[in-house]
Every structure is written in C-alpha cells, then in structure tokens.
Design a protein around this motif. Structure first.
Motif, PDB file in Angstrom:
ATOM      1  N   ALA A 132     -14.599  20.263  -3.385  1.00  0.00           N
ATOM      2  CA  ALA A 132     -14.962  20.403  -1.975  1.00  0.00           C
ATOM      3  C   ALA A 132     -15.887  19.260  -1.588  1.00  0.00           C
ATOM      4  N   GLY A 133     -15.394  18.374  -0.733  1.00  0.00           N
ATOM      5  CA  GLY A 133     -16.258  17.267  -0.357  1.00  0.00           C
ATOM      6  C   GLY A 133     -15.555  16.235   0.480  1.00  0.00           C
ATOM      7  N   GLU A 134     -16.195  15.072   0.580  1.00  0.00           N
ATOM      8  CA  GLU A 134     -15.684  14.024   1.453  1.00  0.00           C
ATOM      9  C   GLU A 134     -16.140  12.665   0.955  1.00  0.00           C
ATOM     10  N   LEU A 135     -15.323  11.642   1.223  1.00  0.00           N
ATOM     11  CA  LEU A 135     -15.659  10.254   0.899  1.00  0.00           C
ATOM     12  C   LEU A 135     -15.728   9.444   2.181  1.00  0.00           C
ATOM     13  N   HIS A 136     -16.720   8.550   2.242  1.00  0.00           N
ATOM     14  CA  HIS A 136     -16.850   7.652   3.382  1.00  0.00           C
ATOM     15  C   HIS A 136     -16.906   6.214   2.867  1.00  0.00           C
ATOM     16  N   ARG A 137     -16.211   5.332   3.551  1.00  0.00           N
ATOM     17  CA  ARG A 137     -16.193   3.926   3.164  1.00  0.00           C
ATOM     18  C   ARG A 137     -16.700   3.089   4.336  1.00  0.00           C
ATOM     19  N   TYR A 138     -17.396   1.993   3.975  1.00  0.00           N
ATOM     20  CA  TYR A 138     -18.049   1.170   4.980  1.00  0.00           C
ATOM     21  C   TYR A 138     -17.661  -0.292   4.778  1.00  0.00           C
ATOM     22  N   ASP A 139     -17.461  -0.987   5.874  1.00  0.00           N
ATOM     23  CA  ASP A 139     -17.180  -2.425   5.806  1.00  0.00           C
ATOM     24  C   ASP A 139     -18.495  -3.159   5.578  1.00  0.00           C
ATOM     25  N   ALA A 140     -18.984  -3.018   4.369  1.00  0.00           N
ATOM     26  CA  ALA A 140     -20.276  -3.583   3.991  1.00  0.00           C
ATOM     27  C   ALA A 140     -20.229  -3.919   2.509  1.00  0.00           C
ATOM     28  N   GLN A 141     -21.314  -4.515   2.021  1.00  0.00           N
ATOM     29  CA  GLN A 141     -21.402  -4.884   0.619  1.00  0.00           C
ATOM     30  C   GLN A 141     -22.108  -3.794  -0.190  1.00  0.00           C
ATOM     31  N   HIS A 142     -21.968  -3.915  -1.517  1.00  0.00           N
ATOM     32  CA  HIS A 142     -22.692  -3.051  -2.430  1.00  0.00           C
ATOM     33  C   HIS A 142     -24.192  -3.108  -2.098  1.00  0.00           C
ATOM     34  N   ALA A 143     -24.839  -1.947  -2.172  1.00  0.00           N
ATOM     35  CA  ALA A 143     -26.277  -1.825  -1.866  1.00  0.00           C
ATOM     36  C   ALA A 143     -26.574  -1.922  -0.380  1.00  0.00           C
ATOM     37  N   PHE A 144     -25.609  -1.548   0.455  1.00  0.00           N
ATOM     38  CA  PHE A 144     -25.813  -1.641   1.908  1.00  0.00           C
ATOM     39  C   PHE A 144     -26.920  -0.726   2.410  1.00  0.00           C
ATOM     40  N   PHE A 145     -27.301   0.293   1.627  1.00  0.00           N
ATOM     41  CA  PHE A 145     -28.325   1.226   2.072  1.00  0.00           C
ATOM     42  C   PHE A 145     -29.740   0.714   1.788  1.00  0.00           C
ATOM     43  N   ASN A 146     -29.857  -0.236   0.871  1.00  0.00           N
ATOM     44  CA  ASN A 146     -31.159  -0.711   0.400  1.00  0.00           C
ATOM     45  C   ASN A 146     -31.739  -1.733   1.369  1.00  0.00           C
ATOM     46  N   GLU A 147     -32.787  -1.368   2.062  1.00  0.00           N
ATOM     47  CA  GLU A 147     -33.339  -2.204   3.135  1.00  0.00           C
ATOM     48  C   GLU A 147     -34.004  -3.479   2.638  1.00  0.00           C
ATOM     49  N   VAL A 148     -34.261  -3.591   1.332  1.00  0.00           N
ATOM     50  CA  VAL A 148     -34.844  -4.825   0.805  1.00  0.00           C
ATOM     51  C   VAL A 148     -33.799  -5.697   0.107  1.00  0.00           C
ATOM     52  N   SER A 149     -32.550  -5.296   0.186  1.00  0.00           N
ATOM     53  CA  SER A 149     -31.460  -6.062  -0.423  1.00  0.00           C
ATOM     54  C   SER A 149     -30.851  -7.017   0.589  1.00  0.00           C
ATOM     55  N   ASP A 150     -30.334  -8.140   0.098  1.00  0.00           N
ATOM     56  CA  ASP A 150     -29.613  -9.076   0.973  1.00  0.00           C
ATOM     57  C   ASP A 150     -28.353  -8.440   1.538  1.00  0.00           C
ATOM     58  N   ALA A 151     -27.860  -7.394   0.879  1.00  0.00           N
ATOM     59  CA  ALA A 151     -26.633  -6.721   1.315  1.00  0.00           C
ATOM     60  C   ALA A 151     -26.897  -5.634   2.356  1.00  0.00           C
ATOM     61  N   TYR A 152     -28.155  -5.396   2.696  1.00  0.00           N
ATOM     62  CA  TYR A 152     -28.487  -4.318   3.635  1.00  0.00           C
ATOM     63  C   TYR A 152     -27.719  -4.463   4.937  1.00  0.00           C
ATOM     64  N   ASP A 153     -27.104  -3.358   5.342  1.00  0.00           N
ATOM     65  CA  ASP A 153     -26.344  -3.326   6.589  1.00  0.00           C
ATOM     66  C   ASP A 153     -26.882  -2.168   7.438  1.00  0.00           C
ATOM     67  N   VAL A 154     -27.517  -2.511   8.529  1.00  0.00           N
ATOM     68  CA  VAL A 154     -28.225  -1.512   9.335  1.00  0.00           C
ATOM     69  C   VAL A 154     -27.295  -0.404   9.809  1.00  0.00           C
ATOM     70  N   ALA A 155     -26.144  -0.774  10.359  1.00  0.00           N
ATOM     71  CA  ALA A 155     -25.227   0.232  10.915  1.00  0.00           C
ATOM     72  C   ALA A 155     -24.718   1.167   9.822  1.00  0.00           C
ATOM     73  N   SER A 156     -24.320   0.599   8.683  1.00  0.00           N
ATOM     74  CA  SER A 156     -23.794   1.423   7.592  1.00  0.00           C
ATOM     75  C   SER A 156     -24.885   2.313   7.009  1.00  0.00           C
ATOM     76  N   ALA A 157     -26.089   1.773   6.872  1.00  0.00           N
ATOM     77  CA  ALA A 157     -27.196   2.563   6.339  1.00  0.00           C
ATOM     78  C   ALA A 157     -27.521   3.738   7.261  1.00  0.00           C
ATOM     79  N   ARG A 158     -27.576   3.477   8.540  1.00  0.00           N
ATOM     80  CA  ARG A 158     -27.898   4.549   9.489  1.00  0.00           C
ATOM     81  C   ARG A 158     -26.801   5.604   9.521  1.00  0.00           C
ATOM     82  N   THR A 159     -25.548   5.159   9.536  1.00  0.00           N
ATOM     83  CA  THR A 159     -24.437   6.110   9.591  1.00  0.00           C
ATOM     84  C   THR A 159     -24.384   6.964   8.335  1.00  0.00           C
ATOM     85  N   SER A 160     -24.570   6.335   7.166  1.00  0.00           N
ATOM     86  CA  SER A 160     -24.510   7.093   5.915  1.00  0.00           C
ATOM     87  C   SER A 160     -25.673   8.081   5.818  1.00  0.00           C
TER      88      SER A 160
END
Length: 220
Positions: free
Chosen positions: A180-208
């Motif tokens: 029971a669950g769900e998967l979400h995929r984002y047009d972003a790079q690995h570590a998109f949630f990490n705000e101190v990473s070069d890969a940080y993606d604001v829209a993907s982080a907020r949505t996730s």
C-alpha cells in the motif's frame, strides 16, 4: 530546537541521536542520514518535523563521524554495518520514540537513509509508515515486496546512483507484493531535497515535503 540524546539498542548497547520534540501526545518520525553523516542539515530536518508536530529522532549511524568529502562519505557508507544499523540503531530509535510519543512512528531518510528506510519497512516491525527519498537497498538485504506498512517514495529522474531504472524495478516489486503506497518522481537531480546541496531543487523539495506531510497525516 533539538538536542543530542543516547538511546538503548535491542542488543543492550547504545546509540546517540538528535531528538527534536513536539510533545508526548504527538507521533514520531525517525530521520535517517545521507552518506555525509549526522550533520547540521539532517538535524535541521528533524527540527523541521518537530515544528510541524512530530517528535523526530535522527540516529547517529556513523558514531560521530561527519564529512563533506564525497570520497570519504562513500568510504564511510561502504563501511557501515547495514544489518546492524537496521536491526539495532533504527529499531532502537523506533522503540525509544514509541516510549515517549503516542505510539505511532514513521521512518524516513535520504540517499543512504532512503535505502535504510526501505530496509526498516521490511525488517523493523516497530515502524508504522515509511517514506524514502532517492535510495533503494540491495534486494537480497531488503526486498521491497515484503513491506507491510504504508509506503511513499520520492525519486529523481536525473540520478546516476538511484537510477530511474532502479526505481522502475522498485515499482514492480511494490506492485508484486501488494504494498500500500505511492511513488513520486521529480525532474530533478539526486539529493534535490537537501538545501545545502548543489542539486537542491526548490520546487521538488517543497512538493515532496507537502506530499510527505499529507501522507503522514493520513497514515499516522
């Protein structure tokens, strides 16, 4: 807003961790580190959970070691006892949170911690919900089809570590197991949630984050 504590492992040993509290009548969330270690960024995620009404505990899986160097992080991750981290540190964190909260506990993690989140969903009965970010464990260690709790996953489409093909395989395993669950995929790079990473993606982080908060609210 959090603080370092020491909690007991099932084997009688102890593990340190960052605890951010929201109140004993609130559910708990285990926050699992990236391969960098229990750094300020991960402690900040735990604090953020507390501000949103969850008691959060981030276990120190590297026993105080933290790095900003990718090669050293890779070496530390390769040296981690994954079964021990799962069956001792994460299980101990879940038991500790259940002892100080309303009894419901989720587990979430990022990169290495995302893989361990899936492992916890398979092996740690004390966890009631699992939310993984861009990490998948070896199938021989933790087969995702065996998850028996609500599961949510967040993955990047531009990722050469937790690849889209690996996520496709994960999706098949979840379906095969009737998870029971769900998967979400984002047009972003690995570590998109990490705000101190070069890969940080604001829209993907907020949505996730929003999706995770809605999922936890519904399931916890």
């Amino acid at each position: 807003m959090g603080r370092m504590i020491t909690f007991v492992r099932p084997d009688g040993g102890s593990t340190n961790g960052w605890l951010a509290e929201a109140g004993g009548d609130r559910p708990g969330v285990i926050v699992l580190q990236e391969w960098w270690g229990l750094n300020d960024q991960i402690c900040g995620v735990a604090d953020r959970f507390a501000r949103n009404g969850y008691n959060a505990l981030a276990p120190d899986l590297y026993e105080g070691r933290v790095t900003g160097d990718a090669n050293e992080a890779s070496h530390m991750m390769e040296g981690l006892d994954f079964p021990g981290a799962t069956h001792q540190d994460i299980k101990g964190a879940a038991r500790h949170l259940k002892s100080i909260t309303n009894g419901r506990v989720a587990v979430t993690g990022f990169c290495m911690g995302g893989a361990l989140t899936i492992a916890a969903g398979v092996h740690v009965a004390e966890c009631d919900v699992a939310v993984a970010f861009y990490g998948i464990p070896p199938k021989e260690f933790a087969d995702a089809s065996a998850i028996r709790i609500p599961f949510q996953g967040h993955f990047a489409n531009i990722d050469d570590w937790c690849t889209p093909e690996a996520v496709d395989s994960l999706a098949k395993d979840l379906e095969a197991g009737g998870v029971a669950g769900e998967l979400h995929r984002y047009d972003a790079q690995h570590a998109f949630f990490n705000e101190v990473s070069d890969a940080y993606d604001v829209a993907s982080a907020r949505t996730s984050w929003t999706r995770m908060m809605e999922f936890l609210s519904a399931e916890l």
